[in-house]
Design a protein around this motif. Structure first.
Motif, PDB file in Angstrom:
ATOM      1  N   ALA A 277      25.909  -7.264  12.678  1.00 31.90           N
ATOM      2  CA  ALA A 277      24.987  -7.196  11.542  1.00 31.90           C
ATOM      3  C   ALA A 277      25.409  -6.157  10.505  1.00 31.90           C
ATOM      4  CB  ALA A 277      23.575  -6.894  12.033  1.00 31.90           C
ATOM      5  N   GLY A 278      26.256  -5.220  10.908  1.00 27.53           N
ATOM      6  CA  GLY A 278      26.693  -4.190   9.969  1.00 27.53           C
ATOM      7  C   GLY A 278      25.599  -3.211   9.607  1.00 27.53           C
ATOM      8  N   ARG A 279      24.714  -2.941  10.559  1.00 27.57           N
ATOM      9  CA  ARG A 279      23.622  -1.993  10.299  1.00 27.57           C
ATOM     10  C   ARG A 279      23.173  -1.342  11.600  1.00 27.57           C
ATOM     11  NH1 ARG A 279      17.903  -4.957  10.038  1.00 27.57           N
ATOM     12  NH2 ARG A 279      17.455  -2.901  10.817  1.00 27.57           N
ATOM     13  N   ARG A 280      22.316  -0.346  11.479  1.00 34.81           N
ATOM     14  CA  ARG A 280      21.833   0.407  12.645  1.00 34.81           C
ATOM     15  C   ARG A 280      20.729  -0.331  13.387  1.00 34.81           C
ATOM     16  NH1 ARG A 280      21.580   6.060   9.451  1.00 34.81           N
ATOM     17  NH2 ARG A 280      23.798   6.492   9.553  1.00 34.81           N
TER      18      ARG A 280
ATOM     19  N   ASP B  79      26.777  -9.551   9.100  1.00 32.86           N
ATOM     20  CA  ASP B  79      27.051  -8.630   7.998  1.00 32.86           C
ATOM     21  C   ASP B  79      27.596  -9.451   6.828  1.00 32.86           C
ATOM     22  OD1 ASP B  79      27.962  -6.682   6.248  1.00 32.86           O
ATOM     23  OD2 ASP B  79      28.974  -5.512   7.794  1.00 32.86           O
ATOM     24  N   THR B  80      26.902  -9.458   5.714  1.00 35.31           N
ATOM     25  CA  THR B  80      27.318 -10.264   4.566  1.00 35.31           C
ATOM     26  C   THR B  80      28.629  -9.774   3.956  1.00 35.31           C
ATOM     27  OG1 THR B  80      25.914  -8.937   3.108  1.00 35.31           O
ATOM     28  CG2 THR B  80      24.980 -10.980   3.976  1.00 35.31           C
ATOM     29  N   ARG B  81      29.046  -8.587   4.320  1.00 34.94           N
ATOM     30  CA  ARG B  81      30.337  -8.091   3.825  1.00 34.94           C
ATOM     31  C   ARG B  81      31.510  -8.802   4.506  1.00 34.94           C
ATOM     32  NH1 ARG B  81      28.748  -1.946   4.841  1.00 34.94           N
ATOM     33  NH2 ARG B  81      27.986  -3.028   6.678  1.00 34.94           N
TER      34      ARG B  81
ATOM     35  N   ILE C 180      13.126  -3.659  10.116  1.00 34.01           N
ATOM     36  CA  ILE C 180      13.399  -2.272  10.518  1.00 34.01           C
ATOM     37  C   ILE C 180      14.070  -2.212  11.884  1.00 34.01           C
ATOM     38  CG2 ILE C 180      12.309  -0.100  11.240  1.00 34.01           C
ATOM     39  CD1 ILE C 180      10.373  -0.437   8.903  1.00 34.01           C
ATOM     40  N   ILE C 181      13.528  -2.947  12.844  1.00 28.95           N
ATOM     41  CA  ILE C 181      14.091  -2.963  14.200  1.00 28.95           C
ATOM     42  C   ILE C 181      15.018  -4.164  14.295  1.00 28.95           C
ATOM     43  CG2 ILE C 181      13.594  -3.089  16.665  1.00 28.95           C
ATOM     44  CD1 ILE C 181      10.873  -1.772  15.997  1.00 28.95           C
ATOM     45  N   LEU C 182      16.311  -3.899  14.358  1.00 32.10           N
ATOM     46  CA  LEU C 182      17.332  -4.937  14.335  1.00 32.10           C
ATOM     47  C   LEU C 182      17.106  -6.000  15.400  1.00 32.10           C
ATOM     48  CD1 LEU C 182      20.034  -6.058  13.278  1.00 32.10           C
ATOM     49  CD2 LEU C 182      21.186  -4.442  14.812  1.00 32.10           C
TER      50      LEU C 182
END
Length: 115
Positions: free
Chosen positions: A46-49, A80-82, A60-62
């Motif tokens: 997901a590229g996030r925390r 992750d859209t990147r 907020i909670i992945l």
């Protein structure tokens, strides 16, 4: 000597701790590690925390967000859209997310082993 140590407090980082770790007489097992591994895989895809207060409430909670996407058959939306440059296969991303969801099942007995 010969006594087993007894842990009376939770140790770890919120977002990586499995739900059972918050129960009163919880004993840490390898299933804790499996849960944490699943969260790390989700973070990479997901590229996030695991917990990020900069997102809207529903994201907020992945893990909760990805579970909702799974229920809606929209797993690919968690990536992750990147990573849209084509350097990965959508099928592979979905497989990684599926593995992470297996590792983070609520019931520790239903999680895979570390092997």
């Amino acid at each position: 000597m010969g006594r087993l140590s007894e842990t009376t407090r939770i140790g770890g980082t919120i977002g990586y701790l499995p739900p059972e770790s918050f129960q009163r007489r919880s004993i840490a097992t390898s299933k804790y590690d499996v849960f944490s591994f699943g969260i790390v895989v989700l973070e990479v895809v997901a590229g996030r925390r695991a917990i990020d207060l900069t997102y809207p409430d529903e994201k907020i909670i992945l893990l909760d967000w990805v579970r909702r996407l799974s229920d809606e058959a929209r797993l690919v939306d968690a990536r992750d859209t990147r990573l849209i440059d084509g350097s990965y296969k959508v099928f592979d991303m979905e497989q990684l997310i599926h593995i992470s969801l297996l590792c983070t099942r609520h019931d520790p007995q239903l999680r895979p082993s570390m092997k």
